[in-house]
Motif scaffolding. Structure first.
Motif, short mmCIF file in Angstrom:
data_model
loop_
_atom_site.label_atom_id
_atom_site.label_comp_id
_atom_site.label_asym_id
_atom_site.label_seq_id
_atom_site.Cartn_x
_atom_site.Cartn_y
_atom_site.Cartn_z
N THR A 149 0.70 -0.88 0.23
CA THR A 149 -0.21 -0.10 0.23
C THR A 149 1.04 1.20 0.17
OG1 THR A 149 -0.02 0.21 1.90
CG2 THR A 149 -1.88 -1.24 0.87
N THR A 150 0.42 2.04 -0.78
CA THR A 150 1.16 3.65 -0.63
C THR A 150 0.41 4.80 0.05
OG1 THR A 150 0.48 3.97 -2.27
CG2 THR A 150 3.07 2.79 -2.55
N GLY A 151 0.46 5.54 0.95
CA GLY A 151 -0.26 7.01 0.89
C GLY A 151 0.62 7.08 2.56
N LEU A 152 -0.22 8.05 2.53
CA LEU A 152 0.21 8.65 4.05
C LEU A 152 -1.14 8.10 5.00
CD1 LEU A 152 1.70 10.99 6.77
CD2 LEU A 152 0.15 12.41 5.70
N LEU B 53 -2.19 4.65 9.60
CA LEU B 53 -3.02 3.22 9.63
C LEU B 53 -2.59 2.18 9.91
CD1 LEU B 53 -6.34 3.13 7.45
CD2 LEU B 53 -6.98 4.01 9.20
N TYR B 54 -1.34 1.61 9.31
CA TYR B 54 -0.08 0.56 10.04
C TYR B 54 0.57 1.09 11.15
CZ TYR B 54 3.91 -1.96 9.43
OH TYR B 54 5.03 -3.17 10.24
#
Length: 96
Positions: free
Chosen positions: A66-69, A74-75
Motif C-alpha cells: 500500500t502507498t499513501g499517508l 493506519l499501519y
C-alpha cells in the motif's frame, strides 16, 4: 519492497512460529534464572507473543503493497494497538 520490510516480515513470522510451537522461550527468559523470580506464566506469554508477531507480519506484508499517508498512518496505529493489547494481556492474564 524494502529490505527493512522484508527483514521485519521474515523475523516476525519465524519468531512468531517459534513462540507458537513452544520453542521461543529463549526470547523471554529472565536474567535471574531459577524459579524464584517467575511471576508470569511463560506458556501463555509465548502464545500471546507468537500471535502478536504473526499479526504484525501480516500487517507488514499488507503495508508493503500500500502507498499513501493514510495507509502508513493506519499501519502505525495498528502496530501500537497490537502491542498495547499484548502488554495489557500479559499484565492481566499471564500473572501467576
Amino acid at each position: 519492497m524494502g529490505v527493512f520490510d522484508f527483514v521485519i516480515i521474515v523475523s516476525a513470522f519465524v519468531i512468531g512460529i517459534m513462540f507458537l510451537t513452544g520453542h521461543g522461550g529463549v526470547f523471554l527468559k529472565n536474567s535471574r534464572g531459577g524459579k524464584q523470580g517467575q511471576t508470569y506464566d511463560e506458556v501463555r506469554m509465548e502464545k500471546a507473543s507468537g500471535i502478536a508477531l504473526i499479526i504484525l507480519g501480516v500487517l507488514t506484508v499488507v503495508d508493503t503493497f500500500t502507498t499513501g499517508l493514510l495507509a502508513k498512518s493506519l499501519y502505525t496505529v495498528a502496530v501500537l494497538v497490537i502491542f498495547g493489547i499484548l502488554i495489557y494481556y500479559i499484565k492481566t492474564k499471564c500473572k501467576k
